[in-house]
Design a protein around this motif. Sequence first.
Motif, PDB file in Angstrom:
ATOM      1  N   ARG A 123     -28.038 -26.366 106.372  1.00 14.06           N
ATOM      2  CA  ARG A 123     -27.602 -25.185 105.627  1.00 14.06           C
ATOM      3  C   ARG A 123     -28.801 -24.396 105.130  1.00 14.06           C
ATOM      4  NH1 ARG A 123     -22.523 -24.655 107.283  1.00 14.06           N
ATOM      5  NH2 ARG A 123     -21.689 -26.740 107.526  1.00 14.06           N
ATOM      6  N   SER A 124     -28.582 -23.112 104.913  1.00 12.18           N
ATOM      7  CA  SER A 124     -29.643 -22.260 104.376  1.00 12.18           C
ATOM      8  C   SER A 124     -29.866 -22.589 102.899  1.00 12.18           C
ATOM      9  CB  SER A 124     -29.258 -20.787 104.527  1.00 12.18           C
ATOM     10  OG  SER A 124     -28.203 -20.465 103.631  1.00 12.18           O
ATOM     11  N   HIS A 125     -30.997 -22.125 102.377  1.00 17.06           N
ATOM     12  CA  HIS A 125     -31.279 -22.314 100.954  1.00 17.06           C
ATOM     13  C   HIS A 125     -30.173 -21.686 100.114  1.00 17.06           C
ATOM     14  CE1 HIS A 125     -35.212 -23.770 102.020  1.00 17.06           C
ATOM     15  NE2 HIS A 125     -35.468 -22.664 102.682  1.00 17.06           N
ATOM     16  N   ALA A 126     -29.772 -20.463 100.467  1.00 16.37           N
ATOM     17  CA  ALA A 126     -28.744 -19.760  99.695  1.00 16.37           C
ATOM     18  C   ALA A 126     -27.420 -20.521  99.729  1.00 16.37           C
ATOM     19  CB  ALA A 126     -28.563 -18.333 100.226  1.00 16.37           C
ATOM     20  N   GLU A 127     -27.056 -21.094 100.869  1.00 10.43           N
ATOM     21  CA  GLU A 127     -25.803 -21.848 100.962  1.00 10.43           C
ATOM     22  C   GLU A 127     -25.839 -23.094 100.070  1.00 10.43           C
ATOM     23  OE1 GLU A 127     -23.915 -21.347 105.338  1.00 10.43           O
ATOM     24  OE2 GLU A 127     -25.948 -22.190 105.300  1.00 10.43           O
ATOM     25  N   ILE A 128     -26.968 -23.800 100.067  1.00 12.82           N
ATOM     26  CA  ILE A 128     -27.075 -25.000  99.233  1.00 12.82           C
ATOM     27  C   ILE A 128     -27.053 -24.618  97.758  1.00 12.82           C
ATOM     28  CG2 ILE A 128     -28.537 -26.960  98.614  1.00 12.82           C
ATOM     29  CD1 ILE A 128     -29.470 -26.977 101.580  1.00 12.82           C
ATOM     30  N   LEU A 129     -27.782 -23.564  97.397  1.00 10.07           N
ATOM     31  CA  LEU A 129     -27.766 -23.111  96.001  1.00 10.07           C
ATOM     32  C   LEU A 129     -26.365 -22.689  95.572  1.00 10.07           C
ATOM     33  CD1 LEU A 129     -31.117 -21.126  95.809  1.00 10.07           C
ATOM     34  CD2 LEU A 129     -30.555 -23.240  94.583  1.00 10.07           C
ATOM     35  N   ALA A 130     -25.620 -22.060  96.470  1.00  8.15           N
ATOM     36  CA  ALA A 130     -24.245 -21.647  96.132  1.00  8.15           C
ATOM     37  C   ALA A 130     -23.390 -22.858  95.790  1.00  8.15           C
ATOM     38  CB  ALA A 130     -23.630 -20.853  97.282  1.00  8.15           C
ATOM     39  N   VAL A 131     -23.520 -23.945  96.554  1.00  8.09           N
ATOM     40  CA  VAL A 131     -22.775 -25.172  96.254  1.00  8.09           C
ATOM     41  C   VAL A 131     -23.149 -25.673  94.864  1.00  8.09           C
ATOM     42  CG1 VAL A 131     -22.552 -27.629  96.838  1.00  8.09           C
ATOM     43  CG2 VAL A 131     -22.424 -25.900  98.643  1.00  8.09           C
ATOM     44  N   VAL A 132     -24.455 -25.781  94.609  1.00 12.94           N
ATOM     45  CA  VAL A 132     -24.912 -26.334  93.336  1.00 12.94           C
ATOM     46  C   VAL A 132     -24.453 -25.463  92.169  1.00 12.94           C
ATOM     47  CG1 VAL A 132     -26.957 -26.908  91.963  1.00 12.94           C
ATOM     48  CG2 VAL A 132     -26.876 -27.496  94.394  1.00 12.94           C
ATOM     49  N   PHE A 133     -24.678 -24.157  92.256  1.00 11.85           N
ATOM     50  CA  PHE A 133     -24.306 -23.261  91.150  1.00 11.85           C
ATOM     51  C   PHE A 133     -22.805 -23.291  90.913  1.00 11.85           C
ATOM     52  CE2 PHE A 133     -28.113 -20.167  91.868  1.00 11.85           C
ATOM     53  CZ  PHE A 133     -28.998 -21.165  91.507  1.00 11.85           C
TER      54      PHE A 133
END
Length: 197
Positions: A123-133
């Motif tokens: 996954r992209s950085h943005a996709e992983i951050l979206a999950v976490v946030f």
Amino acid sequence: MNQASRTRPLVEGERFSFPHVGGRRYVRGLDVVALIERRYPDFARLDLKFLRPIAHHAAITFRRDHGTAVVVSLAPTEGAPLDLYIVNLDKAEGPSGKEPRLAPHIALPGSGAYHRYLVLGRRSHAEILAVVFNRYQAATGRRFVLRALHLEPPRAASIELVSLSEPTTERGLGVCSITRQGRRWCRIEMIEAQASG
């Protein structure tokens, strides 16, 4: 055709229309991460400093001015570091889109000071951050606005253990770190926001 030949660098004066998603009245910092990642897929370090809310219409410049919304400092894996700025062009609100679907993941039981997730697939950085946030805010009911974000990409894996530390307070800002596979990946500075927006 390799990935590098499909990407192009950001250029002076280039304009963007950032979306408003999920009923938000603001542009998400994740959309800036996604933009940088699309244009510079291989980087050694990315620093974003959010100075003010990002307008729906914004442009790239290589000099800071009064309308600067985001300061971007990028260190590519090869070549010289790059500093650029995202400048607001107007205050018009863009059309509101649906909340993007989160990458496949599993929320693991918390361990007090950490929130942990298994993110499935590369996954992209943005996709992983979206999950976490998204998952952190849903689990805690806390909302925050990004003030700064620092990324140092680790080697990607097809299944990743991502851990978010419970925020602490430094200089009046909430600060937390996120690891991938146990290695430091992201540091975030944030401002607590009202739950209603």
